[in-house]
Design a protein around this motif. Structure first.
Motif, PDB file in Angstrom:
ATOM      1  N   ALA A  66      35.697  23.306  15.784  1.00 45.96           N
ATOM      2  CA  ALA A  66      35.837  24.751  15.641  1.00 45.96           C
ATOM      3  C   ALA A  66      37.199  25.048  15.039  1.00 45.96           C
ATOM      4  CB  ALA A  66      35.693  25.455  16.987  1.00 45.96           C
ATOM      5  N   THR A  98      36.609  32.980  13.405  1.00 45.31           N
ATOM      6  CA  THR A  98      36.254  31.670  13.930  1.00 45.31           C
ATOM      7  C   THR A  98      35.125  31.022  13.135  1.00 45.31           C
ATOM      8  OG1 THR A  98      34.715  32.638  15.519  1.00 45.31           O
ATOM      9  CG2 THR A  98      36.980  32.269  16.265  1.00 45.31           C
ATOM     10  N   ASN A  99      35.086  29.708  13.254  1.00 40.93           N
ATOM     11  CA  ASN A  99      34.031  28.924  12.611  1.00 40.93           C
ATOM     12  C   ASN A  99      33.701  27.762  13.541  1.00 40.93           C
ATOM     13  OD1 ASN A  99      32.361  27.990  10.358  1.00 40.93           O
ATOM     14  ND2 ASN A  99      33.823  26.322  10.216  1.00 40.93           N
ATOM     15  N   TYR A 100      32.415  27.467  13.692  1.00 44.03           N
ATOM     16  CA  TYR A 100      31.993  26.417  14.606  1.00 44.03           C
ATOM     17  C   TYR A 100      31.070  25.415  13.914  1.00 44.03           C
ATOM     18  CZ  TYR A 100      33.579  29.460  18.415  1.00 44.03           C
ATOM     19  OH  TYR A 100      34.329  30.242  19.251  1.00 44.03           O
ATOM     20  N   ALA A 106      28.515  22.799  18.201  1.00 48.27           N
ATOM     21  CA  ALA A 106      29.346  23.545  19.144  1.00 48.27           C
ATOM     22  C   ALA A 106      28.876  24.987  19.346  1.00 48.27           C
ATOM     23  CB  ALA A 106      30.792  23.547  18.674  1.00 48.27           C
ATOM     24  N   LYS A 107      28.073  25.476  18.440  1.00 46.89           N
ATOM     25  CA  LYS A 107      27.658  26.880  18.512  1.00 46.89           C
ATOM     26  C   LYS A 107      26.894  27.164  19.796  1.00 46.89           C
ATOM     27  CE  LYS A 107      27.435  27.653  13.525  1.00 46.89           C
ATOM     28  NZ  LYS A 107      26.549  27.851  12.351  1.00 46.89           N
ATOM     29  N   THR A 110      33.796  27.821  22.838  1.00 46.93           N
ATOM     30  CA  THR A 110      34.482  29.019  22.373  1.00 46.93           C
ATOM     31  C   THR A 110      35.936  28.684  22.074  1.00 46.93           C
ATOM     32  OG1 THR A 110      33.058  30.447  23.723  1.00 46.93           O
ATOM     33  CG2 THR A 110      35.109  31.399  22.889  1.00 46.93           C
ATOM     34  N   ILE A 111      36.346  28.950  20.851  1.00 46.57           N
ATOM     35  CA  ILE A 111      37.738  28.736  20.459  1.00 46.57           C
ATOM     36  C   ILE A 111      38.474  30.065  20.545  1.00 46.57           C
ATOM     37  CG2 ILE A 111      37.299  29.097  17.992  1.00 46.57           C
ATOM     38  CD1 ILE A 111      39.362  26.885  17.421  1.00 46.57           C
ATOM     39  N   LEU A 115      40.100  25.702  23.745  1.00 48.63           N
ATOM     40  CA  LEU A 115      38.694  25.421  23.470  1.00 48.63           C
ATOM     41  C   LEU A 115      37.968  25.369  24.810  1.00 48.63           C
ATOM     42  CD1 LEU A 115      36.598  24.807  21.231  1.00 48.63           C
ATOM     43  CD2 LEU A 115      36.932  22.383  21.781  1.00 48.63           C
TER      44      LEU A 115
END
Length: 123
Positions: free
Chosen positions: A49, A57-59, A63-64, A68-69, A80
């Motif tokens: 992430a 944010t980008n996952y 991880a989606k 959660t970052i 994280l």
């Protein structure tokens, strides 16, 4: 030289949670975009992430919905939160920053990595 220090790794059962943290080793002025990467034995390091300074944010697909970052710019710290952990999440997790300004009077540092923290998920 400024370093990134990860913490929060450990051993957890499948379905459990862990929260990783990443902070600079000394007081700094500013950190730009940051991210969490991981590397499992025998595999390449992969992005988990990422988060911009503006909190975009980008996952990774893996991880989606589970991870959660987040970041606290006032503390120059990134987190994280990992929920519903699976054995395949077992890896060394690394913190990365694309640019760190240790002060207004020094040139920035680019492409900074932490030493990594081990996450092991048992089945």
């Amino acid at each position: 030289q400024v370093q990134l220090v990860e913490s929060g790794g450990g051993l957890v059962q499948a379905g459990g949670s862990l929260r990783l943290s990443c902070a600079a080793s000394e007081k700094i002025f500013r950190v730009n975009d940051m991210g969490w990467y991981r590397q499992a034995p025998g595999k390449q390091r992969e992005l988990v992430a990422s988060i911009t300074r503006g909190d975009s944010t980008n996952y990774a697909d893996s991880a989606k919905g589970r991870f959660t970052i987040s970041r606290d710019n006032a503390k120059n710290t990134m987190y994280l939160q990992m929920n519903s952990l699976r054995p395949e999440d077992t890896a060394v997790y690394y913190c990365h920053a694309d640019r760190i300004y240790s002060s207004l009077f020094l040139p920035p540092l680019d492409d900074i990595w932490g030493q990594g923290t081990q996450v092991t998920v048992s089945s």
